[in-house]
Write a protein that holds these residues in place. Structure first.
Motif, PDB file in Angstrom:
ATOM      1  N   GLU A  20      12.633   8.213   4.397  1.00  0.00           N
ATOM      2  CA  GLU A  20      11.689   8.062   5.140  1.00  0.00           C
ATOM      3  C   GLU A  20      13.058   7.092   5.889  1.00  0.00           C
ATOM      4  OE1 GLU A  20       8.592   7.698   5.577  1.00  0.00           O
ATOM      5  OE2 GLU A  20       7.579   8.528   4.443  1.00  0.00           O
ATOM      6  N   SER A  21      14.349   6.335   5.346  1.00  0.00           N
ATOM      7  CA  SER A  21      14.888   5.868   6.098  1.00  0.00           C
ATOM      8  C   SER A  21      16.083   6.747   6.847  1.00  0.00           C
ATOM      9  CB  SER A  21      15.891   5.168   5.113  1.00  0.00           C
ATOM     10  OG  SER A  21      16.657   6.481   3.901  1.00  0.00           O
ATOM     11  N   ILE A  22      15.273   7.997   7.499  1.00  0.00           N
ATOM     12  CA  ILE A  22      16.293   8.777   8.484  1.00  0.00           C
ATOM     13  C   ILE A  22      15.024   9.239   8.987  1.00  0.00           C
ATOM     14  CG2 ILE A  22      17.529  10.834   7.912  1.00  0.00           C
ATOM     15  CD1 ILE A  22      18.694  10.063   5.603  1.00  0.00           C
ATOM     16  N   PHE A  23      13.892  10.056   8.343  1.00  0.00           N
ATOM     17  CA  PHE A  23      12.907  10.994   9.154  1.00  0.00           C
ATOM     18  C   PHE A  23      12.204   9.953   9.775  1.00  0.00           C
ATOM     19  CE2 PHE A  23      15.880  13.502   7.462  1.00  0.00           C
ATOM     20  CZ  PHE A  23      16.141  14.914   8.402  1.00  0.00           C
ATOM     21  N   GLY A  24      12.027   8.603   9.329  1.00  0.00           N
ATOM     22  CA  GLY A  24      10.755   7.815   9.119  1.00  0.00           C
ATOM     23  C   GLY A  24      10.341   6.374   9.441  1.00  0.00           C
ATOM     24  N   LEU A  25      11.764   6.135  11.327  1.00  0.00           N
ATOM     25  CA  LEU A  25      12.341   5.137  11.363  1.00  0.00           C
ATOM     26  C   LEU A  25      11.109   5.139  12.338  1.00  0.00           C
ATOM     27  CD1 LEU A  25      16.268   4.648  11.296  1.00  0.00           C
ATOM     28  CD2 LEU A  25      14.453   4.100  10.123  1.00  0.00           C
ATOM     29  N   GLU A  26      11.411   3.261  12.827  1.00  0.00           N
ATOM     30  CA  GLU A  26      10.208   3.247  14.315  1.00  0.00           C
ATOM     31  C   GLU A  26      11.356   4.428  15.238  1.00  0.00           C
ATOM     32  OE1 GLU A  26       9.476  -0.850  17.366  1.00  0.00           O
ATOM     33  OE2 GLU A  26      10.797  -0.713  15.217  1.00  0.00           O
ATOM     34  N   VAL A  27      10.275   4.617  16.230  1.00  0.00           N
ATOM     35  CA  VAL A  27      11.366   5.257  17.576  1.00  0.00           C
ATOM     36  C   VAL A  27      11.123   4.055  18.147  1.00  0.00           C
ATOM     37  CG1 VAL A  27      11.431   6.904  19.423  1.00  0.00           C
ATOM     38  CG2 VAL A  27      10.359   7.234  17.128  1.00  0.00           C
ATOM     39  N   ARG A  28      12.937   4.266  18.649  1.00  0.00           N
ATOM     40  CA  ARG A  28      12.949   2.476  20.018  1.00  0.00           C
ATOM     41  C   ARG A  28      14.081   3.214  20.683  1.00  0.00           C
ATOM     42  NH1 ARG A  28      15.779  -1.996  17.106  1.00  0.00           N
ATOM     43  NH2 ARG A  28      16.715  -2.543  19.633  1.00  0.00           N
ATOM     44  N   ALA A  29      13.308   3.391  22.307  1.00  0.00           N
ATOM     45  CA  ALA A  29      14.153   4.157  23.064  1.00  0.00           C
ATOM     46  C   ALA A  29      15.364   3.274  23.049  1.00  0.00           C
ATOM     47  CB  ALA A  29      13.229   3.757  24.300  1.00  0.00           C
ATOM     48  N   ALA A 112      16.198   9.799  15.989  1.00  0.00           N
ATOM     49  CA  ALA A 112      16.398  10.780  17.209  1.00  0.00           C
ATOM     50  C   ALA A 112      15.663  11.952  16.388  1.00  0.00           C
ATOM     51  CB  ALA A 112      17.907  11.407  17.416  1.00  0.00           C
ATOM     52  N   LEU A 113      16.370  11.915  14.884  1.00  0.00           N
ATOM     53  CA  LEU A 113      15.481  12.838  13.798  1.00  0.00           C
ATOM     54  C   LEU A 113      13.987  12.360  13.658  1.00  0.00           C
ATOM     55  CD1 LEU A 113      18.473  12.850  11.231  1.00  0.00           C
ATOM     56  CD2 LEU A 113      17.587  14.483  13.133  1.00  0.00           C
ATOM     57  N   SER A 114      13.596  10.392  14.031  1.00  0.00           N
ATOM     58  CA  SER A 114      13.360  10.443  13.284  1.00  0.00           C
ATOM     59  C   SER A 114      12.101  10.664  14.473  1.00  0.00           C
ATOM     60  CB  SER A 114      12.762   8.677  13.297  1.00  0.00           C
ATOM     61  OG  SER A 114      12.982   8.728  11.912  1.00  0.00           O
TER      62      SER A 114
END
Length: 207
Positions: A20-29, A112-114
């Protein structure tokens, strides 16, 4: 977060638990924009240049006497107002790159992964290997998986046959884990990771 694992034949062959710490982060543009700008700035060659007054191959002698000629006073033929004269404030060779901390670059890659995971554009496959470097076979397999514009990331090394077969397929890029970067991930519609790639990315980004 759990994700299904597919084969190149588009069959479900299991599942994997994504960090989750790699693929589940909040997406910030804003984070993605800064990292992409940093990447593209490093790619700029910056070797554009024009010749100024000190660079042009013209005589530095005074073209005519100071007074009495009826012309405006001139000290040299190197001025910008003369033909073949030097350019004023023209571009010079420069380096466009700037610094970005490793911590921030790592955060950008995680984001980017998230982003791909949240969009539903992240696909996990068991392996990216072929018995022979045949482009037609790989193209058919990717078409069966619905992959037309995608980035495929393998483990520490890319299978030679797979790399050779993918070279002539438009819209398909293949990278080892060490080459994974924000710009290439974002510019493709789909992101495809092998199981080895997932473990290598988690090892790389958890450090």
């Amino acid at each position: 977060m759990k994700q299904d694992i597919l084969s190149l034949e588009n069959k479900n062959v299991g599942s994997i638990e994504l960090n989750e710490s790699i693929f589940g982060l909040e997406v910030r543009a804003d984070i993605l924009q800064r990292v992409v700008t940093w990447q593209l700035a490093r790619l700029q060659s910056g070797n554009h240049a024009t010749k100024g007054r000190s660079d042009v191959a013209l005589t530095a002698a005074k073209p005519f006497k100071q007074k009495g000629s009826g012309n405006a006073r001139q000290g040299s033929r190197k001025g910008a107002q003369f033909r073949k004269g030097g350019v004023v404030f023209g571009p010079v060779v420069r380096d466009y790159s700037f610094d970005l901390t490793k911590k921030f670059r790592r955060l950008g890659l995680k984001t980017a992964l998230s982003a791909k995971a949240k969009e539903g554009n992240l696909i996990i496959i068991d392996e990216a290997k072929l018995s022979a470097p045949k482009t037609k076979d790989l193209k058919n397999k990717l078409a069966a998986c619905g992959l037309a514009n995608c980035l495929i990331i393998d483990g520490k090394e890319v299978d030679v046959n797979f790399a050779l077969a993918s070279r002539n397929i438009a819209g398909v890029d293949v990278l080892p884990t060490i080459g994974a970067n924000v710009y290439d991930i974002l510019r493709k519609d789909k992101l495809v990771l092998t199981k080895d790639a997932v473990s290598c990315l988690e090892e790389r980004l958890n450090g």
